[in-house]
Design an enzyme around this catalytic site. Structure first.
Site, PDB file in Angstrom:
ATOM      1  N   GLY A  48       0.786  -1.232   0.000  1.00 47.44           N
ATOM      2  CA  GLY A  48       0.000   0.000   0.000  1.00 47.44           C
ATOM      3  C   GLY A  48       0.817   1.282   0.000  1.00 47.44           C
ATOM      4  N   GLU A 102       4.382   3.791   6.392  1.00 52.87           N
ATOM      5  CA  GLU A 102       3.122   3.080   6.169  1.00 52.87           C
ATOM      6  C   GLU A 102       2.159   3.974   5.405  1.00 52.87           C
ATOM      7  OE1 GLU A 102       1.247   0.546   6.272  1.00 52.87           O
ATOM      8  OE2 GLU A 102       1.425  -0.654   8.092  1.00 52.87           O
ATOM      9  N   ASP A 103       1.278   3.357   4.641  1.00 54.96           N
ATOM     10  CA  ASP A 103       0.226   4.120   3.962  1.00 54.96           C
ATOM     11  C   ASP A 103      -0.846   4.568   4.955  1.00 54.96           C
ATOM     12  OD1 ASP A 103      -0.416   1.472   4.416  1.00 54.96           O
ATOM     13  OD2 ASP A 103      -1.372   1.128   2.484  1.00 54.96           O
ATOM     14  N   ASP A 106      -4.523   1.791  10.998  1.00 55.29           N
ATOM     15  CA  ASP A 106      -5.937   1.577  11.296  1.00 55.29           C
ATOM     16  C   ASP A 106      -6.016   1.045  12.730  1.00 55.29           C
ATOM     17  OD1 ASP A 106      -8.610   0.728   9.398  1.00 55.29           O
ATOM     18  OD2 ASP A 106      -8.263  -0.553  11.107  1.00 55.29           O
ATOM     19  N   PHE A 156     -13.405   3.093   5.057  1.00 54.15           N
ATOM     20  CA  PHE A 156     -12.428   2.441   4.182  1.00 54.15           C
ATOM     21  C   PHE A 156     -12.076   3.366   3.021  1.00 54.15           C
ATOM     22  CE2 PHE A 156     -10.964  -0.493   0.932  1.00 54.15           C
ATOM     23  CZ  PHE A 156     -10.100  -1.291   1.665  1.00 54.15           C
ATOM     24  N   VAL A 157     -10.774   3.529   2.761  1.00 48.22           N
ATOM     25  CA  VAL A 157     -10.337   4.397   1.663  1.00 48.22           C
ATOM     26  C   VAL A 157      -9.568   3.590   0.608  1.00 48.22           C
ATOM     27  CG1 VAL A 157     -10.352   6.641   2.841  1.00 48.22           C
ATOM     28  CG2 VAL A 157      -8.363   5.134   3.093  1.00 48.22           C
ATOM     29  N   ASP A 163      -5.652  -0.477  -1.691  1.00 48.57           N
ATOM     30  CA  ASP A 163      -6.490  -1.331  -2.535  1.00 48.57           C
ATOM     31  C   ASP A 163      -7.756  -1.800  -1.838  1.00 48.57           C
ATOM     32  OD1 ASP A 163      -5.173  -3.094  -0.640  1.00 48.57           O
ATOM     33  OD2 ASP A 163      -5.827  -4.757  -1.903  1.00 48.57           O
TER      34      ASP A 163
HETATM   35  P1  IMP Z   1      -3.768  -2.105  10.791  1.00 53.33           P
HETATM   36  O1  IMP Z   1      -2.849  -3.250  11.080  1.00 53.33           O
HETATM   37  O2  IMP Z   1      -5.188  -2.408  11.204  1.00 53.33           O
HETATM   38  O3  IMP Z   1      -3.291  -0.785  11.360  1.00 53.33           O
HETATM   39  O4  IMP Z   1      -3.871  -1.952   9.219  1.00 53.33           O
HETATM   40  C1  IMP Z   1      -2.841  -1.518   8.452  1.00 53.33           C
HETATM   41  C2  IMP Z   1      -2.928  -2.022   7.022  1.00 53.33           C
HETATM   42  O5  IMP Z   1      -4.265  -2.367   6.648  1.00 53.33           O
HETATM   43  C3  IMP Z   1      -2.533  -0.903   6.079  1.00 53.33           C
HETATM   44  O6  IMP Z   1      -1.149  -0.942   5.801  1.00 53.33           O
HETATM   45  C4  IMP Z   1      -3.368  -1.193   4.851  1.00 53.33           C
HETATM   46  O7  IMP Z   1      -2.696  -2.087   4.002  1.00 53.33           O
HETATM   47  C5  IMP Z   1      -4.610  -1.860   5.381  1.00 53.33           C
HETATM   48  N1  IMP Z   1      -5.725  -0.884   5.541  1.00 53.33           N
HETATM   49  C6  IMP Z   1      -6.177  -0.337   6.704  1.00 53.33           C
HETATM   50  N2  IMP Z   1      -7.191   0.517   6.480  1.00 53.33           N
HETATM   51  C7  IMP Z   1      -7.367   0.528   5.130  1.00 53.33           C
HETATM   52  C8  IMP Z   1      -8.260   1.269   4.264  1.00 53.33           C
HETATM   53  O8  IMP Z   1      -9.109   2.083   4.677  1.00 53.33           O
HETATM   54  N3  IMP Z   1      -8.120   1.017   2.926  1.00 53.33           N
HETATM   55  C9  IMP Z   1      -7.200   0.142   2.410  1.00 53.33           C
HETATM   56  N4  IMP Z   1      -6.349  -0.546   3.192  1.00 53.33           N
HETATM   57  C10 IMP Z   1      -6.428  -0.355   4.538  1.00 53.33           C
END
Ligand code: IMP
Length: 185
Positions: A48, A102-103, A106, A156-157, A163
């Site tokens: 991402g 990181e992109d 979440d 969700f974006v 993606d």
């Molecule tokens: P986390 O481990 O829940 O913080 O999620 C991190 C990863 O989940 C990011 O690096 C993204 O690849 C994916 N992700 C989280 N939220 C989104 C979203 O809104 N759109 C797309 N990918 C997401």
């Protein structure tokens, strides 16, 4: 910008490329303020991060090196909570200052688990985290995200590297899942 359909879901325009560039530039300059006397290693968390990573480097005025690794925790529009390492780190970072890029953060599961991985197995001199986006309503970790481009609502974006089931990463702008559709299967 018009709404778009990807797989079974509709996404509405959220942030245009030009707005994203302003956000990215600020992150790059904030990092530079802290690292101008060092040569940090930017570690991109694939997939991402690709767009953000490339633009961040273009805006970064100092010397830096690059490395990548790949992890995954998402299935469709939901986080699974389990972080899989899919590709090993591409560079030795022992005794280096590293910035995990990181992109989006979440739940924070991904970044927390990467932080542990670096601290315990790679022995860098320091580790900081830069994320283009952060969803503060979901993020409940104590762990500090050092550089955040923009805080966004819990929706969700898609686009600009992010993606939905592997599609949409090549969109220049950022889109948001249409209102009321977040829990739809
Ligand atoms: P986390 O481990 O829940 O913080 O999620 C991190 C990863 O989940 C990011 O690096 C993204 O690849 C994916 N992700 C989280 N939220 C989104 C979203 O809104 N759109 C797309 N990918 C997401």
């Amino acid at each position: 910008m018009n709404s778009i359909k990807v797989h079974d879901k509709t996404f509405v325009p959220y942030l245009k490329d030009e707005e994203l560039q302003e956000v990215v530039k600020k992150v790059a300059l904030d990092i530079y303020e802290d690292y101008k006397d060092e040569v940090p290693v930017f570690v991109g968390v694939l997939n991402g991060v690709i767009m953000f990573f490339a633009d961040l480097l273009r805006h970064y005025p100092g010397e830096c090196e690059l490395a990548f690794l790949q992890v995954s925790s998402y299935s469709g529009t939901e986080s699974t909570g389990i972080v899989y390492k899919k590709m090993d780190l591409t560079k030795e970072v022992k005794d280096r200052h590293i910035i995990l890029v990181e992109d989006i953060v979440d739940t924070g599961n991904t970044i927390e688990s990467l932080f542990e991985y670096f601290k315990n197995t790679q022995r860098p001199k320091s580790v900081k985290v830069a994320s283009l986006l952060l969803k503060p309503e979901v993020y409940k970790k104590d762990f500090k995200i050092d550089y955040v481009g923009k805080e966004i609502p819990n929706k969700f974006v898609l686009g600009y590297g992010l993606d939905y089931d592997e599609l949409g990463r090549n969109l220049r702008d950022l889109y948001q899942l249409e209102e009321g559709k977040i829990n739809e299967k």
